[in-house]
Write a protein that holds these residues in place. Structure first.
Motif, PDB file in Angstrom:
ATOM      1  N   LEU A  30     -13.161  35.254  21.171  1.00 35.61           N
ATOM      2  CA  LEU A  30     -11.992  34.373  21.203  1.00 35.61           C
ATOM      3  C   LEU A  30     -12.238  33.157  22.090  1.00 35.61           C
ATOM      4  CD1 LEU A  30      -9.197  37.091  21.402  1.00 35.61           C
ATOM      5  CD2 LEU A  30      -9.503  35.433  19.543  1.00 35.61           C
TER       6      LEU A  30
ATOM      7  N   ALA B 200     -14.456  30.815  20.003  1.00 30.35           N
ATOM      8  CA  ALA B 200     -13.680  30.302  18.870  1.00 30.35           C
ATOM      9  C   ALA B 200     -12.694  29.242  19.360  1.00 30.35           C
ATOM     10  CB  ALA B 200     -12.941  31.441  18.167  1.00 30.35           C
ATOM     11  N   GLY B 201     -12.193  29.431  20.581  1.00 33.40           N
ATOM     12  CA  GLY B 201     -11.294  28.452  21.188  1.00 33.40           C
ATOM     13  C   GLY B 201     -11.977  27.135  21.513  1.00 33.40           C
TER      14      GLY B 201
ATOM     15  N   GLN C  43     -13.904  25.719  19.356  1.00 31.64           N
ATOM     16  CA  GLN C  43     -14.125  25.164  18.012  1.00 31.64           C
ATOM     17  C   GLN C  43     -15.417  25.620  17.354  1.00 31.64           C
ATOM     18  OE1 GLN C  43     -11.355  23.585  16.949  1.00 31.64           O
ATOM     19  NE2 GLN C  43     -10.652  24.068  19.016  1.00 31.64           N
TER      20      GLN C  43
ATOM     21  N   ASP D 230     -17.359  27.591  14.700  1.00 33.13           N
ATOM     22  CA  ASP D 230     -16.904  27.938  13.352  1.00 33.13           C
ATOM     23  C   ASP D 230     -17.398  29.298  12.877  1.00 33.13           C
ATOM     24  OD1 ASP D 230     -15.673  25.257  12.534  1.00 33.13           O
ATOM     25  OD2 ASP D 230     -17.681  24.666  13.180  1.00 33.13           O
TER      26      ASP D 230
ATOM     27  N   VAL E  97      -9.909  38.100  15.961  1.00 33.34           N
ATOM     28  CA  VAL E  97     -10.304  36.689  16.017  1.00 33.34           C
ATOM     29  C   VAL E  97      -9.623  35.898  14.915  1.00 33.34           C
ATOM     30  CG1 VAL E  97     -12.239  35.088  15.748  1.00 33.34           C
ATOM     31  CG2 VAL E  97     -12.503  37.133  17.157  1.00 33.34           C
ATOM     32  N   ARG E  98      -9.606  36.446  13.705  1.00 36.82           N
ATOM     33  CA  ARG E  98      -9.046  35.692  12.568  1.00 36.82           C
ATOM     34  C   ARG E  98      -7.526  35.595  12.624  1.00 36.82           C
ATOM     35  NH1 ARG E  98     -13.232  38.473   9.012  1.00 36.82           N
ATOM     36  NH2 ARG E  98     -14.881  36.916   8.791  1.00 36.82           N
TER      37      ARG E  98
ATOM     38  N   LYS F 106      -5.982  34.567  15.095  1.00 39.55           N
ATOM     39  CA  LYS F 106      -5.749  33.306  15.810  1.00 39.55           C
ATOM     40  C   LYS F 106      -6.552  32.159  15.216  1.00 39.55           C
ATOM     41  CE  LYS F 106      -5.284  31.554  20.542  1.00 39.55           C
ATOM     42  NZ  LYS F 106      -5.446  31.870  21.982  1.00 39.55           N
ATOM     43  N   TYR F 107      -7.745  32.481  14.701  1.00 39.92           N
ATOM     44  CA  TYR F 107      -8.635  31.449  14.139  1.00 39.92           C
ATOM     45  C   TYR F 107      -9.075  31.901  12.743  1.00 39.92           C
ATOM     46  CZ  TYR F 107      -8.808  30.216  19.092  1.00 39.92           C
ATOM     47  OH  TYR F 107      -8.474  29.893  20.385  1.00 39.92           O
TER      48      TYR F 107
ATOM     49  N   HIS G 184     -10.260  30.612  10.126  1.00 37.46           N
ATOM     50  CA  HIS G 184     -11.417  30.014   9.466  1.00 37.46           C
ATOM     51  C   HIS G 184     -12.743  30.579   9.955  1.00 37.46           C
ATOM     52  CE1 HIS G 184     -11.320  27.923  13.317  1.00 37.46           C
ATOM     53  NE2 HIS G 184     -12.583  27.579  13.113  1.00 37.46           N
ATOM     54  N   VAL G 185     -12.764  31.297  11.078  1.00 40.36           N
ATOM     55  CA  VAL G 185     -14.019  31.718  11.697  1.00 40.36           C
ATOM     56  C   VAL G 185     -14.775  32.705  10.797  1.00 40.36           C
ATOM     57  CG1 VAL G 185     -15.033  33.010  13.628  1.00 40.36           C
ATOM     58  CG2 VAL G 185     -13.319  31.245  14.064  1.00 40.36           C
TER      59      VAL G 185
END
Length: 555
Positions: free
Chosen positions: A246, A249-250, A252, A254, A276-277, A279-280, A282-283
């Motif tokens: 996290l 990923a925070g 940016q 990818d 993780v996904r 919150k993000y 696209h990762v």
């Protein structure tokens, strides 16, 4: 749909133009590439080559023999560091960037953030390593966010296994590997009780071929009791490692290339990828998994892509080296046909020998048919290792990494072809190899028959072809006929076209003009059910004939 082309870059080596190349040389002697070497012009060149994702290998701070203590970074004992530069897979701080890669050590995180921004501005995505199975023996985070507990903090080292320990221990035993624990230091390295070693070596005495510089992380699997899982309550390591994902990923990032993913239980991956996904979304997650029996298990646990090493890589290598017939490629893709979109193809990476090395094909030209087949036959991703596009040989004896056909990950060094490419002094053959890579990857990105098209393997009716591989790709009215020659001589071949191909692809019979997208040459092809096409292929040559079908020829 976009064809994913991952460009793996060993960050420490990529931009280094120091050609001293002293065996076992220090950073002062041999130099080191920096994150700032990836300026806009460099990144735009990568994007023009068809690259969609850049995997910056070795960004996280890892054990090294270089002294950065003046910056508040703990020194590492040389006895448990492989090479002067150290292995990028012996992480000493999951929350930190490796100081070797920074122009300004104090601003290394800001330089990383700027690298991510520049990469995105060039239209590409950023991939970094996530090394979940093991850490450096002297792991200690100095950059962790406030309130984060360090790995091992709160462990009970008197228990060989506890679900809430982050490490495995050998109670009452001192770390005693089969080598000198001083290795030039004033005091020998001391670890008591010994921790289990990263490659599942659960005793205090790893050998020189073990991953002795690392310690195994504990995800709640009791190896001492025969791999019994203890996942409820959630093991401490799960949350700590998911929080690391996290964190990046925070910033940016990818995608994560997850090292030795299969050595970590799939149950953790299901938890971590979901978290993780949430919150993000696209990762993406790319897994290094070598056991084909586990592929579907790890995909179900959240992985987007898995290395197709044991299947396609091993097969393609054998075909390139004339140790297997080209028809073996068909058997390789059939083994994973139900999950083909998830399989990552490659001919090189930092673990494997260079195609042009004496241990593989001995020439980058000989790998071109494997490149064309690997990139064009399916919609799944392809990975290119920096230097491969010039036929880098990897035949240097760098230091800890001997002359083994691989580019070192342990030493300070510079890559010959990357230097000469920057200086525009490549040989004619190296230019030819680069031009072919550029053409093939450009086709993969631009041709709809590759990005979205149907694949039809022609080998089942072309059993007479031993060192050639042929297939069709089709999308809408565009049809590609791809033929590659693994032979060391030019050949004239007849390619049989079964009636089933016409029915499956929805095309009708006709003589039609075709253009070879690699050479620009035109040829009239007679598309006839159960007919035979005559093709000429150069030594290790390839053709990609494109046909624009009249509307009336498409069912």
């Amino acid at each position: 749909m976009q064809k994913i082309i991952i460009y793996q870059i060993f960050t420490r080596l990529f931009g280094n133009r120091n050609t001293t190349r002293q065996e076992n040389g220090s950073i002062a002697e041999n130099g080191c590439g920096k994150m700032n070497d990836f300026d806009q012009a460099t990144l735009k060149r990568m994007a023009r080559m068809g690259v969609s994702h850049v995997w910056y290998t070795g960004l996280l701070r890892h054990a090294t023999q270089t002294d950065y203590s003046r910056y508040g970074i703990p020194r590492n004992h040389p006895a448990i560091v492989k090479g002067k530069a150290g292995s990028p897979y012996a992480i000493t701080d999951y929350y930190d960037i490796d100081p070797d890669l920074a122009t300004s050590v104090e601003r290394r995180m800001q330089e990383f953030e700027q690298l991510v921004e520049r990469t995105h501005q060039a239209g590409m995505k950023v991939v970094i390593d996530f090394v979940p199975n093991h850490v450096a023996r002297e792991y200690h985070s100095i950059a962790k966010p406030k309130g984060v507990k360090d790995l091992g903090q709160g462990d009970d080292p008197q228990q060989g296994f506890s679900p809430q320990n982050n490490f495995y221990y050998c109670p009452g035993e001192r770390f005693a590997p089969h080598f000198d624990l001083s290795r030039g230091a004033e005091e020998p390295y001391c670890e008591e009780p010994a921790k289990a070693t990263g490659n599942d070596c659960f005793n205090n005495a790893p050998g020189g071929n073990d991953w002795y510089e690392t310690v195994k992380l504990n995800y709640g699997v009791d190896y001492y009791a025969g791999r019994v899982g203890h996942f409820d309550p959630m093991p401490s390591t799960w949350k700590k490692m998911a929080d690391i994902l996290l964190f990046w990923a925070g910033k940016q990032v990818d995608a994560f290339r997850c090292d030795m993913a299969e050595m970590v239980p799939a149950e953790f991956w299901a938890y971590a990828t979901t978290k993780v996904r949430r919150k993000y979304p696209h990762v993406q997650f790319i897994g290094e998994v070598y056991n084909p029996n586990e592929y579907r298990h790890y995909i179900a646990s959240g992985f987007d892509y898995l290395y197709d090493k044991v299947g396609m890589y091993d097969t393609m290598r054998a075909v390139i080296c004339h140790q297997a017939p080209a028809s073996a490629i068909t058997r390789a893709w059939q083994q994973t046909d139900d999950i083909r979109q998830h399989m990552l193809y490659f001919l090189e990476n930092h673990d494997e020998q260079r195609v042009a090395s004496d241990f593989f094909a001995g020439s980058g030209i000989k790998g071109i048919p494997g490149l064309v087949a690997s990139v064009l036959m399916q919609q799944n991703p392809f990975m290119l290792y920096a230097g491969e596009e010039y036929g880098e040989r990897g035949m240097d004896k760098e230091g800890f990494s001997g002359c083994d056909g691989r580019t070192t990950i342990f030493d300070y060094w510079s890559i010959d072809t990357l230097c000469r490419a920057a200086w525009k002094t490549l040989s004619d053959e190296e230019k030819q190899i680069f031009e072919m890579h550029q053409k093939v990857m450009s086709l993969a990105v631009k041709e709809k028959a590759v990005t979205d098209g149907i694949f039809f393997d022609l080998m089942y009716v072309n059993g007479h072809l031993d060192r050639q591989y042929v297939f069709l790709r089709k999308a809408d009215r565009e049809l590609l006929l791809v033929a590659v020659n693994f032979d060391d001589r030019p050949v004239s071949i007849g390619v049989n076209l079964p009636a089933h191909a016409f029915d499956f692809l929805g095309i009708l019979e006709k003589k039609i003009s075709a253009t070879d997208l690699l050479s620009g040459k035109k040829q009239t092809l007679d598309l006839k059910k159960d007919g035979c096409l005559a093709l000429q292929l150069e030594t290790r040559g390839c053709v990609v004939f494109k046909m624009k079908l009249p509307a009336k020829l498409v069912k």
